[in-house]
Design a protein around this motif. Structure first.
Motif, PDB file in Angstrom:
ATOM      1  N   LEU A 103       0.827  -1.219   0.000  1.00  0.00           N
ATOM      2  CA  LEU A 103       0.000   0.000   0.000  1.00  0.00           C
ATOM      3  C   LEU A 103       0.860   1.267   0.000  1.00  0.00           C
ATOM      4  O   LEU A 103       0.557   2.237  -0.704  1.00  0.00           O
ATOM      5  CB  LEU A 103      -0.951   0.005   1.203  1.00  0.00           C
ATOM      6  N   ASP A 104       1.956   1.253   0.779  1.00  0.00           N
ATOM      7  CA  ASP A 104       2.838   2.435   0.812  1.00  0.00           C
ATOM      8  C   ASP A 104       3.435   2.714  -0.563  1.00  0.00           C
ATOM      9  O   ASP A 104       3.573   3.882  -0.972  1.00  0.00           O
ATOM     10  CB  ASP A 104       3.943   2.254   1.863  1.00  0.00           C
ATOM     11  N   HIS A 116       4.739  -7.376  -4.620  1.00  0.00           N
ATOM     12  CA  HIS A 116       5.378  -6.542  -3.599  1.00  0.00           C
ATOM     13  C   HIS A 116       6.888  -6.458  -3.861  1.00  0.00           C
ATOM     14  O   HIS A 116       7.482  -5.374  -3.849  1.00  0.00           O
ATOM     15  CB  HIS A 116       5.101  -7.133  -2.213  1.00  0.00           C
ATOM     16  N   GLU A 160       0.670   4.220  -2.871  1.00  0.00           N
ATOM     17  CA  GLU A 160       0.288   5.600  -2.533  1.00  0.00           C
ATOM     18  C   GLU A 160       1.402   6.621  -2.776  1.00  0.00           C
ATOM     19  O   GLU A 160       1.128   7.797  -2.965  1.00  0.00           O
ATOM     20  CB  GLU A 160      -0.142   5.673  -1.065  1.00  0.00           C
ATOM     21  N   ASN A 161       2.653   6.142  -2.776  1.00  0.00           N
ATOM     22  CA  ASN A 161       3.775   7.101  -2.812  1.00  0.00           C
ATOM     23  C   ASN A 161       4.624   7.072  -4.067  1.00  0.00           C
ATOM     24  O   ASN A 161       5.571   7.847  -4.189  1.00  0.00           O
ATOM     25  CB  ASN A 161       4.686   6.877  -1.592  1.00  0.00           C
ATOM     26  N   SER A 162       4.300   6.183  -5.004  1.00  0.00           N
ATOM     27  CA  SER A 162       5.119   6.092  -6.217  1.00  0.00           C
ATOM     28  C   SER A 162       4.238   5.941  -7.448  1.00  0.00           C
ATOM     29  O   SER A 162       3.420   5.022  -7.527  1.00  0.00           O
ATOM     30  CB  SER A 162       6.074   4.894  -6.113  1.00  0.00           C
ATOM     31  N   THR A 189      13.869  -0.489   1.251  1.00  0.00           N
ATOM     32  CA  THR A 189      12.736   0.374   1.597  1.00  0.00           C
ATOM     33  C   THR A 189      12.523   1.392   0.495  1.00  0.00           C
ATOM     34  O   THR A 189      13.417   1.667  -0.305  1.00  0.00           O
ATOM     35  CB  THR A 189      12.975   1.123   2.927  1.00  0.00           C
ATOM     36  N   LEU A 190      11.340   1.957   0.482  1.00  0.00           N
ATOM     37  CA  LEU A 190      10.917   2.938  -0.515  1.00  0.00           C
ATOM     38  C   LEU A 190      11.817   4.157  -0.466  1.00  0.00           C
ATOM     39  O   LEU A 190      12.109   4.663   0.625  1.00  0.00           O
ATOM     40  CB  LEU A 190       9.461   3.342  -0.223  1.00  0.00           C
TER      41      LEU A 190
END
Length: 293
Positions: A18-19, A67, A22-24, A292-293
């Motif tokens: 989800l992160d 993922h 929403e962020n990329s 990590t992102l």
């Protein structure tokens, strides 16, 4: 040298990815593309689904693959692998990471693999069990001595193996291993005997799909579950991937070979930190981290 490693089934959790979504923008587009390829909204299940929904084979395998591969794509220019490996299903993520397979082709193969394995599980009542605290050779000898199908399926780290096969044979092997001094020998909550001869129908189904898929020259070697050594030939990669369904996952040996060939750090890409823990059990001094992102 930096090794990137990719987890397999069992690492899923509700909210995974989800992160990234929403962020990329890159991640967002890849997730939407995946929904189209699969023909259902896997994103909805990944982001909001229950543990039971995520455990469905047709969901679990693509979810973990998505993922891992989408996180790799988001890393962009920072992603510079010297070598890659994946645990079982994770091998498909690793093959996208080293550019042997395209994201789309690998996702289609993972989806076919999941459905074929589910079908094979339904044909034969079968299971898997974790065995802790016994030498590999003792586990192998016990499996060979039991009537019916039971084999060593996952060599996860020294003193931690998973066996796989027919229900009665696995239960009998567990009893004997406890008598031989195993710290634990317990059945796992899985739907079938993965990485055993009972997966032969799934192997045949997946082989046909793999043969029709383009495998390109990789940008770095992959250490495959079947061979455990550095592989760069597309034809060899393809053959190992087909063999993987009925052969054991030799993770311990793969990690040892990566270290022997110069790996100085391992980066786990995807849900969970299981593989980082296994690397530490192979070599306590090895540097591990999570992407990590």
């Amino acid at each position: 040298m930096k090794a990137y490693i990719y987890p397999g089934q069992g690492a899923q959790f509700s909210g995974m990815g989800l992160d990234l979504y929403e962020n990329s923008k890159v991640a967002n587009e890849l997730f939407e593309n995946a929904n189209e390829i699969l023909g259902f909204e896997i994103t909805k299940i990944m982001f909001e689904g229950t543990a039971d929904e995520l455990k469905e084979t047709k969901v679990t395998q693509p979810a973990i693959f998505l993922h891992s591969t989408i996180l790799t794509k988001v890393l962009g220019a920072d992603f510079k692998p010297d070598m890659v490996a994946g645990h079982s299903l994770g091998e498909f993520s690793a093959l996208v990471a080293n550019q042997t397979l395209t994201f789309e082709d690998a996702l289609r193969l993972v989806s076919k693999r999941a459905l074929a394995m589910q079908k094979a599980c339904e044909m034969n009542p079968s299971t898997m069990a974790a065995v802790l605290g016994l030498d590999d050779a003792i586990v192998e000898d016990v499996c060979a001595s039991v009537d019916g199908v039971v084999v060593a399926a996952n060599y996860n780290c020294p003193g931690q193996l998973v066996i796989s096969g027919e229900n009665e044979a696995v239960e009998k092997a567990c009893e004997i291993m406890k008598e031989k001094g195993a710290r634990r020998a317990l059945l796992l909550p899985v739907g079938g005997a993965f990485h055993s001869p009972l997966m032969q129908p799934a192997r045949e189904e997946l082989a046909a799909a793999i043969e029709e898929t383009l495998f390109s020259n990789p940008i770095c070697p992959i250490y495959q579950n079947v061979s455990t050594t550095a592989v760069t030939s597309p034809e060899s990669i393809k053959n190992n991937l087909i063999a993987q369904l009925t052969a054991p996952v030799k993770w311990t040996q793969s990690v040892q070979n990566m270290i022997n060939d110069g790996a100085t750090s391992f980066v786990e890409v995807g849900p969970g930190k299981v593989l980082s823990g296994l690397v530490k059990k192979v070599d306590r001094a090895m540097e591990t981290s999570s992407a990590t992102l």
